[in-house]
Design a protein around this motif. Structure first.
Motif, mmCIF file in Angstrom:
data_model
loop_
_atom_site.group_PDB
_atom_site.id
_atom_site.type_symbol
_atom_site.label_atom_id
_atom_site.label_comp_id
_atom_site.label_asym_id
_atom_site.label_seq_id
_atom_site.Cartn_x
_atom_site.Cartn_y
_atom_site.Cartn_z
ATOM 1 N N VAL A 146 0.656 -1.003 0.062
ATOM 2 C CA VAL A 146 0.016 -0.035 0.125
ATOM 3 C C VAL A 146 1.069 1.177 -0.226
ATOM 4 O O VAL A 146 0.693 2.329 -0.469
ATOM 5 N N LEU A 147 1.930 0.947 0.104
ATOM 6 C CA LEU A 147 3.243 1.872 0.591
ATOM 7 C C LEU A 147 3.584 3.179 -1.178
ATOM 8 O O LEU A 147 3.816 3.667 -1.498
ATOM 9 N N GLY A 148 3.701 1.604 -1.759
ATOM 10 C CA GLY A 148 3.873 2.210 -3.382
ATOM 11 C C GLY A 148 4.381 0.413 -4.026
ATOM 12 O O GLY A 148 5.260 0.459 -2.946
ATOM 13 N N GLN A 200 3.293 4.570 16.455
ATOM 14 C CA GLN A 200 2.942 5.719 16.573
ATOM 15 C C GLN A 200 1.704 5.651 16.740
ATOM 16 O O GLN A 200 0.441 5.632 15.564
ATOM 17 N N PRO A 201 0.958 6.763 17.985
ATOM 18 C CA PRO A 201 -0.823 6.912 17.640
ATOM 19 C C PRO A 201 -1.389 7.670 16.062
ATOM 20 O O PRO A 201 -0.285 8.892 15.876
ATOM 21 N N GLN A 202 -2.003 7.199 15.612
ATOM 22 C CA GLN A 202 -2.673 7.964 14.082
ATOM 23 C C GLN A 202 -3.765 9.231 13.883
ATOM 24 O O GLN A 202 -4.782 8.952 15.421
ATOM 25 N N GLN A 203 -3.229 9.699 13.142
ATOM 26 C CA GLN A 203 -4.382 10.647 13.053
ATOM 27 C C GLN A 203 -5.856 11.082 12.505
ATOM 28 O O GLN A 203 -6.614 11.574 12.694
ATOM 29 N N PRO A 208 -1.238 5.940 3.344
ATOM 30 C CA PRO A 208 -0.887 5.119 3.634
ATOM 31 C C PRO A 208 -0.246 4.533 4.292
ATOM 32 O O PRO A 208 -0.270 3.410 4.621
ATOM 33 N N GLU A 209 0.565 4.876 5.005
ATOM 34 C CA GLU A 209 1.204 4.932 6.708
ATOM 35 C C GLU A 209 -0.338 4.139 7.477
ATOM 36 O O GLU A 209 0.244 3.560 7.547
ATOM 37 N N GLU A 210 -1.357 4.908 8.062
ATOM 38 C CA GLU A 210 -2.678 4.846 8.652
ATOM 39 C C GLU A 210 -2.660 3.316 8.196
ATOM 40 O O GLU A 210 -2.888 2.248 9.460
ATOM 41 N N ALA A 211 -3.137 3.386 6.640
ATOM 42 C CA ALA A 211 -3.627 1.873 6.837
ATOM 43 C C ALA A 211 -2.869 0.754 6.380
ATOM 44 O O ALA A 211 -3.177 -0.185 6.957
#
Length: 255
Positions: A146-148, A200-203, A208-211
């Protein structure tokens, strides 16, 4: 003449009548007897107490059992599965920690699966290494897409494997699975083609990083019985804690 003899015998008769048949012994006063006996009784009690103190057994120190003997057949099967995944590992000696801490055989890992490094040096049970390797192979590597298309996972940074402590290092808490070699804390993922990603806590921005972090965290509970991370509590905001704690009915704690 008779009168003279009678006169001479009278003093002897009177003297004989004044002598009693039995001479009485002096009677001791009760107060005096009790007072004289008291010290001897106190000494007797003191001697008994002293004897008890001398013969009382000293408290024994808590037993520190050695680690159990390894199940060589189970370890051989586990190692065969690790080799099939391309895990680069080394079996170490047993860890004999204080109390119930320790593990029968310790494993250090250089590559968790082929081409993906682990740092720093680990101390885990073989089954913990295997669960981690399967998670990386079946969950983390596919999720990295998902990151590329050009992004490839190259390594993980762990924060803790074996350590003799209570849960979250809190006084009076139950023993941690880390103390048995059944746990691993992952702090960061490293990639080729992407910046390192710390846990880390996600916003909740839908990035893609959160996913990726959400996917690897959810997928970890397919391979571990406990998964804790950011939002679980204040102790897990910067890493994923994963362990193999055994619970009733196969219950899994995924938070």
């Amino acid at each position: 003449m008779r009168i003279v003899w009678i006169t001479l015998l009278i003093p002897f008769v009177l003297a004989a009548s004044d002598v009693p048949g039995v001479v009485p012994l002096p009677v001791e006063k009760p107060e005096q007897t009790a007072a004289e006996d008291a010290p001897s009784r106190e000494k007797a009690v003191d001697k008994k107490d002293t004897a008890k103190e001398q013969t009382a057994p000293e408290p024994s120190e808590p037993v520190d059992p050695p680690p159990p003997a390894p199940d060589e057949a189970a370890l051989a099967a586990c190692e065969a599965q690790l080799k099939a995944l391309g895990t680069v590992f080394k079996r170490q000696d047993a860890v004999d920690g204080p109390g119930i801490c320790g593990l029968p055989a310790s494993y250090s890992v250089d590559e968790i699966v082929r081409g993906i490094s682990v740092a720093p040096t680990t101390q885990m049970r073989c089954r913990t290494v295997l669960a981690t390797a399967r998670w990386i192979d079946e969950v983390v590597i596919p999720a990295a897409k998902v990151l590329g298309d050009d992004v490839r996972l190259t390594g993980i940074r762990q924060a803790s494997t074996y350590v003799c402590r209570t849960r979250n290092s809190q006084p009076g808490a139950k023993i941690s699975e880390h103390a048995r070699g059944n746990a691993v804390d992952v702090r960061q993922f490293e990639f080729d083609g992407h910046d390192p990603m710390p846990i880390q806590p996600q916003q909740r921005k839908g990035s893609p990083e959160e996913a990726f972090q959400k996917a690897v965290r959810a997928g970890a509970c397919l391979h571990f019985t406990t998964v804790l991370g950011p939002g679980s509590d204040a102790f897990h905001d910067d890493h994923l804690h994963m362990d193999l704690a055994q619970r009733r009915s196969g219950y899994r704690l995924c938070q």
